[in-house]
Design a protein around this motif. Structure first.
Motif, mmCIF file in Angstrom:
data_model
loop_
_atom_site.group_PDB
_atom_site.id
_atom_site.type_symbol
_atom_site.label_atom_id
_atom_site.label_comp_id
_atom_site.label_asym_id
_atom_site.label_seq_id
_atom_site.Cartn_x
_atom_site.Cartn_y
_atom_site.Cartn_z
ATOM 1 N N MET A 109 0.846 -1.207 0.000
ATOM 2 C CA MET A 109 0.000 0.000 0.000
ATOM 3 C C MET A 109 0.877 1.251 0.000
ATOM 4 N N LYS A 110 0.513 2.271 -0.770
ATOM 5 C CA LYS A 110 1.307 3.518 -0.834
ATOM 6 C C LYS A 110 0.779 4.494 0.211
ATOM 7 N N HIS A 111 1.717 5.039 1.014
ATOM 8 C CA HIS A 111 1.310 5.963 2.073
ATOM 9 C C HIS A 111 1.823 7.367 1.774
ATOM 10 N N ASP A 112 1.143 8.382 2.343
ATOM 11 C CA ASP A 112 1.591 9.763 2.170
ATOM 12 C C ASP A 112 2.847 10.023 2.997
ATOM 13 N N MET A 113 3.641 10.982 2.513
ATOM 14 C CA MET A 113 4.866 11.375 3.224
ATOM 15 C C MET A 113 4.632 12.688 3.952
ATOM 16 N N ILE A 114 5.264 12.790 5.105
ATOM 17 C CA ILE A 114 5.262 14.044 5.867
ATOM 18 C C ILE A 114 6.708 14.518 5.936
ATOM 19 N N TYR A 115 6.919 15.816 5.782
ATOM 20 C CA TYR A 115 8.291 16.345 5.807
ATOM 21 C C TYR A 115 8.468 17.324 6.962
ATOM 22 N N GLU A 116 9.628 17.282 7.598
ATOM 23 C CA GLU A 116 9.956 18.242 8.665
ATOM 24 C C GLU A 116 11.411 18.672 8.518
ATOM 25 N N LYS A 117 11.665 19.949 8.858
ATOM 26 C CA LYS A 117 13.040 20.460 8.901
ATOM 27 C C LYS A 117 13.503 20.453 10.348
ATOM 28 N N ALA A 118 14.750 20.113 10.584
ATOM 29 C CA ALA A 118 15.298 20.078 11.948
ATOM 30 C C ALA A 118 16.510 21.008 12.015
ATOM 31 N N PRO A 119 16.301 22.264 12.426
ATOM 32 C CA PRO A 119 17.430 23.203 12.431
ATOM 33 C C PRO A 119 18.370 23.023 13.624
ATOM 34 N N ALA A 120 19.628 23.385 13.429
ATOM 35 C CA ALA A 120 20.619 23.360 14.511
ATOM 36 C C ALA A 120 20.416 24.556 15.434
ATOM 37 N N LYS A 121 20.956 24.432 16.646
ATOM 38 C CA LYS A 121 20.964 25.583 17.569
ATOM 39 C C LYS A 121 22.396 25.988 17.862
ATOM 40 N N ILE A 122 22.547 27.249 18.284
ATOM 41 C CA ILE A 122 23.805 27.652 18.915
ATOM 42 C C ILE A 122 23.473 28.240 20.284
ATOM 43 N N ASN A 123 24.430 28.162 21.199
ATOM 44 C CA ASN A 123 24.286 28.806 22.509
ATOM 45 C C ASN A 123 24.889 30.198 22.425
ATOM 46 N N LEU A 124 24.076 31.215 22.705
ATOM 47 C CA LEU A 124 24.605 32.588 22.775
ATOM 48 C C LEU A 124 25.239 32.795 24.155
ATOM 49 N N THR A 125 24.633 32.175 25.174
ATOM 50 C CA THR A 125 25.253 32.102 26.499
ATOM 51 C C THR A 125 25.044 30.687 27.019
ATOM 52 N N LEU A 126 25.914 30.274 27.944
ATOM 53 C CA LEU A 126 25.723 28.998 28.645
ATOM 54 C C LEU A 126 26.373 29.138 30.018
ATOM 55 N N ASP A 127 25.545 29.123 31.046
ATOM 56 C CA ASP A 127 26.046 29.221 32.411
ATOM 57 C C ASP A 127 25.642 27.950 33.162
ATOM 58 N N VAL A 128 26.515 27.478 34.043
ATOM 59 C CA VAL A 128 26.196 26.326 34.892
ATOM 60 C C VAL A 128 26.147 26.835 36.330
#
Ligand SMILES: C[C@@](CO)(OP(=O)(O)O)[C@H](O)COP(=O)(O)OP(=O)(O)OC[C@H]1O[C@@H](n2ccc(N)nc2=O)[C@H](O)[C@@H]1O
Ligand SMILES: Nc1ncnc2c1ncn2[C@@H]1O[C@H](COP(=O)(O)OP(=O)(O)O)[C@@H](O)[C@H]1O
Length: 286
Positions: A1-20
């Motif tokens: 059976m042929k099924h429909d496709m769903i598409y998603e974009k997955a963008p990268a992140k950067i940290n502008l700040t990172l404190d622990v």
């Protein structure tokens, strides 16, 4: 059976700040960090299959196609929680460098939560997907939310912030691997220079590019840099060739520079290409 496709974009992140802030009883570290999404993205497609399985197909040899893959974990979690009896085939077109501090795997997991939500019409809200995402990894809720945010807790408590002023982001990933866990374990609370998170938040609110660049900061950077000299080498090269604000993202090893002018971004990009095999010049995602 042929099924429909769903598409998603997955963008990268950067940290502008990172404190622990401190180490918690559950072994995680309490963080305070500003993250933003950039126009460097993996592309995923989702398709129902008749066999009751999750299948991952990717041409990238560094990405596992079994239960170690965060997209696999996200699909399996939804499948089990919502008692989905059919299977899911995921095709992953990987563009974000792997194990780079750019949350590539987390963003694939987030895209999978969105994709499977649509594929099986689960009608989960963005907030619900963020909560499920937190079970997969600390960066997944932010990747579900997208945009720009201040993250607290272990990364899952999010407050939306204005996007940074439009600019270029030049990124260079040295060919070395770091373990996020090891880097967090090496944080020395007796000797830590905290970034000025509030000043960076203000810079975003007032869209002040210069102040944003002056207030970038990451407490994990000196730790990763002390283990791998490439980090400091890339940083100094980016600073010398005119980067407006230069920082390591996440636990590294990717170093990025924010750059207002396109010609300068090109100059930095070209200067790093001879030195590093994975170099990118992209825009912020607004
Ligand atoms: C450092 C950051 C900054 O954005 O990014 P990356 O370098 O991974 O991109 C994140 O905090 C990484 O988040 P993520 O990669 O999702 O971490 P997880 O899978 O949840 O955790 C991996 C390991 O990192 C450590 N960890 C993670 C988050 C946190 N707040 N405290 C920690 O101590 C724990 O040892 C944990 O076992
Ligand atoms: N979909 C995925 N894409 C990339 N790496 C993945 C994925 N799923 C699991 N991994 C594994 O997760 C580890 C961290 O990958 P990644 O998310 O790219 O880096 P980071 O956490 O530094 O931002 C890698 O060692 C990789 O084997």
């Amino acid at each position: 059976m042929k099924h429909d496709m769903i598409y998603e974009k997955a963008p990268a992140k950067i940290n502008l700040t990172l404190d622990v802030l401190h180490k918690r009883d559950d072994g995680y570290h309490e963080v305070e960090m500003i993250m933003t999404t950039i126009d460097l993205a993996d592309r995923l497609s989702f398709e129902k299959i008749d066999s009751n399985k999750v299948e991952i197909a990717s041409e990238n040899r560094f990405v596992p196609n079994d239960q170690r893959n965060l997209a696999y974990q996200a699909a399996t979690l939804l499948k089990e929680r919502f008692n989905i009896k059919q299977g899911i085939r995921i095709h992953l077109d990987k563009n974000i460098p792997v194990a780079a501090g750019l949350a590539g795997g987390s963003s694939d997991a987030a895209a999978t939560l969105r994709g499977v939500n649509r594929l099986y019409d689960l009608r989960l809200t963005n907030q619900e997907l963020q909560e499920i995402g937190a079970e997969i990894g600390s960066d997944v809720p932010f990747c579900v939310m997208g945009g720009t945010a201040l993250a607290k807790g272990r990364g899952e408590r999010l407050t939306a912030l204005p996007s940074p002023p439009a600019c270029w982001v030049v990124l260079a990933k040295p060919n070395i691997g770091v373990s996020t866990k090891d880097i967090y374990e090496k944080v020395d609370f007796t000797n830590i220079t905290h970034p000025k998170t509030q000043a960076a938040v203000k810079a975003l609110e007032s869209q002040d590019f210069k102040s944003l660049c002056e207030n970038l900061g990451n407490v994990l950077e000196p730790i990763t840099a002390s283990m791998h000299r490439e980090v400091a080498q890339i940083k100094s090269r980016m600073e010398k060739t005119g980067g407006d604000g230069v920082l390591m993202s996440g636990s590294g090893p990717t170093v990025y520079s924010l750059v207002a002018k396109e010609e300068k971004a090109n100059r930095i990009y070209n200067s790093l290409r001879g030195f590093c095999s994975e170099v990118y010049a992209v825009r912020m995602l607004r």
